[in-house]
Every structure is written in structure tokens, then in C-alpha cells.
Design a protein around this motif. Structure first.
Motif, PDB file in Angstrom:
ATOM      1  N   VAL A 245       9.602  -6.138  -6.890  1.00 11.42           N
ATOM      2  CA  VAL A 245      10.325  -4.784  -7.709  1.00 11.42           C
ATOM      3  C   VAL A 245      11.302  -5.822  -8.503  1.00 11.42           C
ATOM      4  CG1 VAL A 245      12.192  -2.697  -6.938  1.00 11.42           C
ATOM      5  CG2 VAL A 245       9.437  -3.669  -6.565  1.00 11.42           C
ATOM      6  N   VAL A 246      12.260  -6.223  -7.129  1.00 13.16           N
ATOM      7  CA  VAL A 246      13.891  -7.151  -7.756  1.00 13.16           C
ATOM      8  C   VAL A 246      13.342  -8.018  -8.922  1.00 13.16           C
ATOM      9  CG1 VAL A 246      15.603  -8.622  -6.974  1.00 13.16           C
ATOM     10  CG2 VAL A 246      14.795  -5.982  -5.800  1.00 13.16           C
ATOM     11  N   ASN A 247      12.369  -8.776  -8.862  1.00 13.87           N
ATOM     12  CA  ASN A 247      12.397  -9.409  -9.326  1.00 13.87           C
ATOM     13  C   ASN A 247      11.583  -9.534 -11.091  1.00 13.87           C
ATOM     14  OD1 ASN A 247      13.574 -11.227  -8.018  1.00 13.87           O
ATOM     15  ND2 ASN A 247      12.048 -12.389  -7.140  1.00 13.87           N
ATOM     16  N   ASN A 248      11.421  -7.886 -10.876  1.00  7.82           N
ATOM     17  CA  ASN A 248      10.832  -7.148 -12.467  1.00  7.82           C
ATOM     18  C   ASN A 248       9.042  -8.190 -12.519  1.00  7.82           C
ATOM     19  OD1 ASN A 248      11.162  -4.852 -13.949  1.00  7.82           O
ATOM     20  ND2 ASN A 248      11.703  -6.327 -15.290  1.00  7.82           N
ATOM     21  N   ASN A 249       8.081  -8.472 -11.186  1.00  3.74           N
ATOM     22  CA  ASN A 249       7.451  -8.251 -11.564  1.00  3.74           C
ATOM     23  C   ASN A 249       6.325  -7.629 -10.544  1.00  3.74           C
ATOM     24  OD1 ASN A 249       5.404 -10.632 -11.525  1.00  3.74           O
ATOM     25  ND2 ASN A 249       5.762 -12.306 -10.707  1.00  3.74           N
ATOM     26  N   PHE A 250       6.400  -6.781 -11.226  1.00  8.52           N
ATOM     27  CA  PHE A 250       5.785  -5.608 -10.329  1.00  8.52           C
ATOM     28  C   PHE A 250       4.031  -6.066  -9.897  1.00  8.52           C
ATOM     29  CE2 PHE A 250       8.997  -3.623 -12.855  1.00  8.52           C
ATOM     30  CZ  PHE A 250       9.711  -2.450 -12.227  1.00  8.52           C
TER      31      PHE A 250
ATOM     32  N   SER B 237       3.776  -4.506 -17.318  1.00  6.03           N
ATOM     33  CA  SER B 237       4.886  -4.375 -18.094  1.00  6.03           C
ATOM     34  C   SER B 237       5.255  -2.785 -17.846  1.00  6.03           C
ATOM     35  CB  SER B 237       4.779  -4.756 -19.507  1.00  6.03           C
ATOM     36  OG  SER B 237       6.250  -4.863 -19.855  1.00  6.03           O
ATOM     37  N   VAL B 238       6.710  -2.730 -18.104  1.00  9.35           N
ATOM     38  CA  VAL B 238       6.732  -1.382 -17.771  1.00  9.35           C
ATOM     39  C   VAL B 238       6.888  -0.829 -19.116  1.00  9.35           C
ATOM     40  CG1 VAL B 238       8.477  -0.514 -15.621  1.00  9.35           C
ATOM     41  CG2 VAL B 238       9.554  -1.596 -17.876  1.00  9.35           C
ATOM     42  N   TYR B 239       7.538  -1.225 -20.058  1.00 11.18           N
ATOM     43  CA  TYR B 239       7.398  -0.908 -21.993  1.00 11.18           C
ATOM     44  C   TYR B 239       6.234  -0.914 -22.267  1.00 11.18           C
ATOM     45  CZ  TYR B 239      11.911  -3.396 -20.915  1.00 11.18           C
ATOM     46  OH  TYR B 239      12.998  -3.606 -20.082  1.00 11.18           O
TER      47      TYR B 239
ATOM     48  N   SER C 176      -1.148  -2.953 -20.837  1.00 12.40           N
ATOM     49  CA  SER C 176      -0.979  -4.138 -20.580  1.00 12.40           C
ATOM     50  C   SER C 176      -1.777  -4.558 -20.222  1.00 12.40           C
ATOM     51  CB  SER C 176      -0.054  -3.962 -18.835  1.00 12.40           C
ATOM     52  OG  SER C 176       0.832  -3.387 -18.541  1.00 12.40           O
TER      53      SER C 176
END
Length: 301
Positions: free
Chosen positions: A260-265, A43-45, A51
């Protein structure tokens, strides 16, 4: 002479290579540290440090995803088509250019064939759209003569040949540089001796030119196989919507859209790491094959 003395002796060359080393460190090796997210629920947060670790779960999901296997299949098919249709063209162009006796004509032809390398893929695709698209030159000619319409740019069946033609037009001229250098290293006396013995143009090419280029051809083939799974991210991204995902989805675009687009890095990183490992296996296998033919390849045994 120890390594410190050699570094001091070659300090101008070392200084010249520092920008290239910095470029590799910043844009190639440092991003590899991010591959750890393939084993996390990233998670980017929370970042890498906080993580949760999931082990091989992302890879299990990846290998069970039919869309991933479709992207892998498209990648391998496109790579095979480009290897067969594209790889020999720079070799042939280099031999043709080397046979031009006039230096001015050779320089002019080289400039013309080099030029598309400096075009962006957006410009290349636009040019092909103007030539082969629904309202392009080809279909205008077909309509004028009542021959129907053939929109090459949106046909999934011919897409692999379309992108190969684009790659040939853009990069074949640039690819001849290494082969021209290999031709320049061949002793001209060999051609003169062969001509004196009655060897014609084709015999001289078969028995002198191609053997003289063999080590370079094998080396470039090994490099090409190592890079076989990278078939042009920008080129595919621009044309993906025109022909559909089934024909244009490759590993790079798969990692981009589903990571990237679906935020599932983590999922995208798993796909990218899988591609990297497979590329290493391909280049090692190609190098071993080069050794079996008596060539050094990328490194000696």
C-alpha cells in the motif's frame, strides 16, 4: 420438514444473523475478490479489467525477497511465543474465577479483567510506555536506586515478550468467556462425588475440570493456529519504528508497507494471499490433529 419450512420456523433467528452475514460479506468475502491483483501488474488508474496479467511473477519476486522471509520468520516466532505464553492464561483465569464462591467478588474480578479488551491498542501501548519506557515508572525506580536503565519498549531482543505481555493484559480477560461457559456445563455432581471419594482440589481439577474443558480447549487451539499468522497489525504498526523493522516486521505490516505505502498493490496482495493459503493449511493440519485425539475440532470427518 424441508429447508423452506425450517427457514420460516426459525425466521427470528435468521433475521438476527442477517447483520452478521452482511458484515462478513462486506468486510471479509467481498475483499477476497481483490486477490486477483496478485496475478496482475495492477494499477489504480486502469483497474482490474485493464491491468496486465503477469501470472505468478509477483510470487516469484516475493519468495526471492529476503525481507519477506524475515517478516515470515518474525511472524512465526511471535506466534509460537504467544501460543506458549498466552494461550494457557485464559484457561487458568477461567478456572480461578470459577473457584470463587462469592458471586459479587466473581463479578467484580470479571469486570476488572474484561475492561482492557475495550481499550484501543494506542492506549495499551501508551500505558506500557508510561510503565516500561525510558522515562517510565520502571526506569525511574532503577535510576533512583542507581541500578542503570532498561528501556523495554525499544529493545528488539525482548520485543516478542513485550507484545505478548500486552496481548495478555488486553485480551486474556475477554478470552476466558468461552472457557467459563465450558466450566458451567460440567456437572457439579461430579465434583461432589469426587470429594466424597477423597479427591483433593488438584485431583478434581485434573480428572474432572480439564477433561470437561478438553473439547473447548482443542477447538480454541485449532482456531488459534488458524489465526497464528495474524499477530496484531495495529499493535505492530504502532511499535515498528520504536524497535526497528528487523524485530517488528510481520506479514501484515510487510504487505502494508511494501504494497500500500509503496503503491505496489500487486506485491502486497501476493503477500496477503500467501499468508491466507498458509493459514488455511495450518487450520486444516490443526483440525486433523484434533481428530487424531478423538475431538471434533471445527468439523467432523
Amino acid at each position: 420438514m424441508n429447508w423452506r419450512n425450517r427457514l420460516w420456523r426459525d425466521r427470528p433467528l435468521v433475521l438476527m444473523t442477517l447483520p452478521a452475514i452482511a458484515l462478513l460479506l462486506v468486510f471479509a468475502y467481498t475483499p477476497m475478490l481483490g486477490s486477483v491483483m496478485a496475478f496482475q501488474s495492477y494499477s489504480v488508474y486502469t483497474g482490474f479489467a485493464h491491468s496486465p496479467w503477469v501470472g505468478l511473477d509477483n510470487f516469484e519476486i516475493l519468495l526471492g525477497d529476503p525481507l519477506f522471509w524475515q517478516a515470515l520468520r518474525n511472524t512465526l516466532v511471535i506466534s509460537a511465543v504467544q501460543l506458549v505464553l498466552y494461550f494457557p492464561i485464559p484457561i487458568g483465569l477461567a478456572i480461578l474465577l470459577n473457584s470463587i464462591l462469592s458471586g459479587k467478588v466473581r463479578a467484580f474480578v470479571q469486570s476488572v479483567v474484561y475492561l482492557p479488551h475495550f481499550f484501543s491498542w494506542v492506549l495499551v501501548v501508551t500505558i506500557f510506555q508510561q510503565m516500561l519506557g525510558g522515562a517510565g515508572v520502571l526506569n525511574a525506580f532503577l535510576r533512583r536506586h542507581d541500578l542503570g536503565v532498561w528501556d523495554v519498549m525499544t529493545s528488539p531482543d525482548t520485543f516478542k515478550f513485550l507484545i505478548t505481555a500486552q496481548a495478555v493484559w488486553k485480551e486474556a480477560g475477554w478470552g476466558i468467556i468461552v472457557f467459563l461457559a465450558a466450566l458451567a456445563a460440567i456437572d457439579p455432581n461430579l465434583y461432589e462425588a469426587a470429594a466424597a471419594d477423597g479427591a483433593g482440589r488438584w485431583r478434581r481439577m485434573w480428572h474432572i475440570t480439564l477433561p470437561g474443558m478438553r473439547s473447548v480447549i482443542v477447538l480454541m487451539l485449532v482456531l488459534r493456529l488458524g489465526n497464528a499468522l495474524t499477530v496484531g497489525f495495529e499493535q505492530m504498526l504502532i511499535q515498528r519504528d520504536m524497535v526497528g523493522r528487523d524485530a517488528a516486521e510481520v506479514l501484515d505490516t510487510f504487505a502494508y508497507y511494501y504494497g500500500v505505502v509503496n503503491n505496489n498493490f500487486s506485491y502486497g496482495a501476493a503477500a496477503g494471499l500467501f499468508k491466507g493459503v498458509l493459514s488455511v493449511a495450518l487450520i486444516l493440519a490443526a483440525n486433523r490433529l484434533a481428530h487424531s485425539f478423538g475431538e471434533d475440532g471445527l468439523y467432523r470427518r
